[in-house]
Design an enzyme around this catalytic site. Sequence first.
Site, PDB file in Angstrom:
ATOM      1  N   LYS A 173       0.843  -1.200   0.000  1.00  0.00           N
ATOM      2  CA  LYS A 173       0.000   0.000   0.000  1.00  0.00           C
ATOM      3  C   LYS A 173       0.878   1.251   0.000  1.00  0.00           C
ATOM      4  CE  LYS A 173      -1.840   2.650   3.044  1.00  0.00           C
ATOM      5  NZ  LYS A 173      -1.752   3.954   2.344  1.00  0.00           N
ATOM      6  N   GLU A 193      10.692  15.553  15.103  1.00  0.00           N
ATOM      7  CA  GLU A 193      10.990  15.451  13.681  1.00  0.00           C
ATOM      8  C   GLU A 193      10.158  16.490  12.939  1.00  0.00           C
ATOM      9  OE1 GLU A 193       9.803  11.787  11.732  1.00  0.00           O
ATOM     10  OE2 GLU A 193      11.649  11.846  10.552  1.00  0.00           O
TER      11      GLU A 193
HETATM   12  P1  ADP Z   1       3.575  10.443   7.427  1.00  0.00           P
HETATM   13  O1  ADP Z   1       3.330  11.160   8.732  1.00  0.00           O
HETATM   14  O2  ADP Z   1       4.974  10.415   7.004  1.00  0.00           O
HETATM   15  O3  ADP Z   1       2.573  10.720   6.368  1.00  0.00           O
HETATM   16  P2  ADP Z   1       2.235   8.042   8.170  1.00  0.00           P
HETATM   17  O4  ADP Z   1       2.816   7.134   9.185  1.00  0.00           O
HETATM   18  O5  ADP Z   1       1.011   8.807   8.493  1.00  0.00           O
HETATM   19  O6  ADP Z   1       3.442   8.932   7.763  1.00  0.00           O
HETATM   20  O7  ADP Z   1       1.966   7.258   6.817  1.00  0.00           O
HETATM   21  C1  ADP Z   1       2.797   6.261   6.320  1.00  0.00           C
HETATM   22  C2  ADP Z   1       1.955   5.184   5.685  1.00  0.00           C
HETATM   23  O8  ADP Z   1       1.144   4.569   6.699  1.00  0.00           O
HETATM   24  C3  ADP Z   1       0.970   5.688   4.646  1.00  0.00           C
HETATM   25  O9  ADP Z   1       0.902   4.747   3.598  1.00  0.00           O
HETATM   26  C4  ADP Z   1      -0.340   5.767   5.417  1.00  0.00           C
HETATM   27  O10 ADP Z   1      -1.480   5.660   4.604  1.00  0.00           O
HETATM   28  C5  ADP Z   1      -0.216   4.561   6.314  1.00  0.00           C
HETATM   29  N1  ADP Z   1      -1.034   4.609   7.543  1.00  0.00           N
HETATM   30  C6  ADP Z   1      -1.543   5.679   8.187  1.00  0.00           C
HETATM   31  N2  ADP Z   1      -2.231   5.303   9.306  1.00  0.00           N
HETATM   32  C7  ADP Z   1      -2.162   3.952   9.361  1.00  0.00           C
HETATM   33  C8  ADP Z   1      -2.639   2.952  10.277  1.00  0.00           C
HETATM   34  N3  ADP Z   1      -3.337   3.271  11.375  1.00  0.00           N
HETATM   35  N4  ADP Z   1      -2.355   1.651  10.025  1.00  0.00           N
HETATM   36  C9  ADP Z   1      -1.629   1.301   8.955  1.00  0.00           C
HETATM   37  N5  ADP Z   1      -1.149   2.181   8.056  1.00  0.00           N
HETATM   38  C10 ADP Z   1      -1.400   3.494   8.240  1.00  0.00           C
END
Ligand code: ADP
Length: 478
Positions: A183, A388
């Site tokens: 994903k 960060e």
């Molecule tokens: P950033 O803050 O760098 O955008 P995130 O950790 O929010 O990083 O996002 C990194 C990836 O994790 C993206 O592909 C996002 O869609 C996915 N993501 C966000 N929330 C969740 C969750 N609760 N469980 C699994 N994947 C998630």
Amino acid sequence: MLWEYSPSPEATDHVRIASRYNLFIGGKFVEPHSKKWFETINPATEATLAEMAEADAEDVDRAVREARRAYEKVWKKFAPSERAKYIFRIARLIQEKSRALAVVETMNGGKPIKESRDIDIPLAAAHFFYYAGWADKLEYAFPNRNVSSIGVAGQIIPWNFPLLMAAWKIAPALAAGNTVVLKPAETTPLTSMMLAEIMMEADLPPGVVNIITGAGATGAALVSHEDVDKIAFTGSTEVGKKIQRALSGTDTKLTLELGGKAPNIVFEDAPIDQAVEGIINGIYFNQGHVCCAGSRLFVQESIIEPVIRKLRERISTLRVGNPLDKNTDVGAINSRAQLEKIQELVDSGVEEGAEMFQSSCSLPAKGFWFAPTFFTGVSQSNRIAQEEIFGPVLSVLTFRTPEEAIEKANNTPYGLSAGVWTEKGSRILKMAQKLRAGVIWANTYNKFDPASPFGGYKESGFGREGGLHGLAPYVKLS
Ligand code: ADP
């Protein structure tokens, strides 16, 4: 302005972006069960590029079932040398299409074309080449052990290096004999879709790689799917912790690559011009959207003045603007949400009393932009020294002795990477032993190679990607 450059934009007319993308499941593009789509934009112009399918739990289940079927019936049964052929083919196709991939990466993510062209795409191809080489040599990677694959890997990646992160995840998984559901991040899905097309062109058996788009809920559904054997996640520490909680008590394997607050440490004997160039590369490279960005600069007190003067001069000459222009150094911030996060932390730096210097470059009216910035007079407890920022913002601190540098550098919850600048080889080795960071660069910064493992300590995560170590999370050893 020292120099004026004429615009030199990369052509986009050779690139074909569809108006709508479905989910890549079982070797073909299928409509989402959710019947929902979301827009993906160009952060430099805010123009819509395409509509992406939003995978719901049912779509995730379909993708995992296809990956399971392909694993049991096809991929697991292939001779390792046969699997290698497909991975080599994917690598070659990435090379062949590198120009279009670089342009789309830049349009969808906002990063300068010179970076997507010279770093992201070549490294993505190199990763597939590197792991293709291991596919039929696993018994040499783990001598005297029985090596077998794990099964279905669920992989979730962020938006800062979209194609490269997909390569980091997919290449070792396939080489070790697993199948994949990937994903991409919701703001940068387009090169993943081009990668799906490459999988089709490479004749990869259907279901070996499935790519599903969507936001956090899609990622969460993948994490909690009970037929996934391994989750690999790169992203924020906050989401990483959620995933760790969701998987505690299950036997799903997990690797996490999370945030960073890397120290770049400059000793008085360092070649200053070279160090300043490295500092610039370490934090303004890719708009600071790099988890290993050198966001905390520690300068030995005796040379603070020339370093600050040179930094000021150098950031004033960075060219900020159209990411498609080949002369651009700093492109667009990836999203409005990220821009707001950067602004909020920068405001906190000013409020907490640090002194801000910002490049006076003019910023485009549309899109998401942030001028290269650094802070002096930063104290260790300031949020800009602890959290960060994930933007082109540097915090400058000083030290007197190597011991003080080590203590200050290690004083964060993170431990992904670090940089050391000094003429003295023995000092480099001593610092490397004491710094709690997964990667330490000496007299250089942000250098990557598929053969070299990457990963963190403490809240920066666990597990390594790249190199021989990067195979370990994808195999069972007995
Ligand atoms: P950033 O803050 O760098 O955008 P995130 O950790 O929010 O990083 O996002 C990194 C990836 O994790 C993206 O592909 C996002 O869609 C996915 N993501 C966000 N929330 C969740 C969750 N609760 N469980 C699994 N994947 C998630």
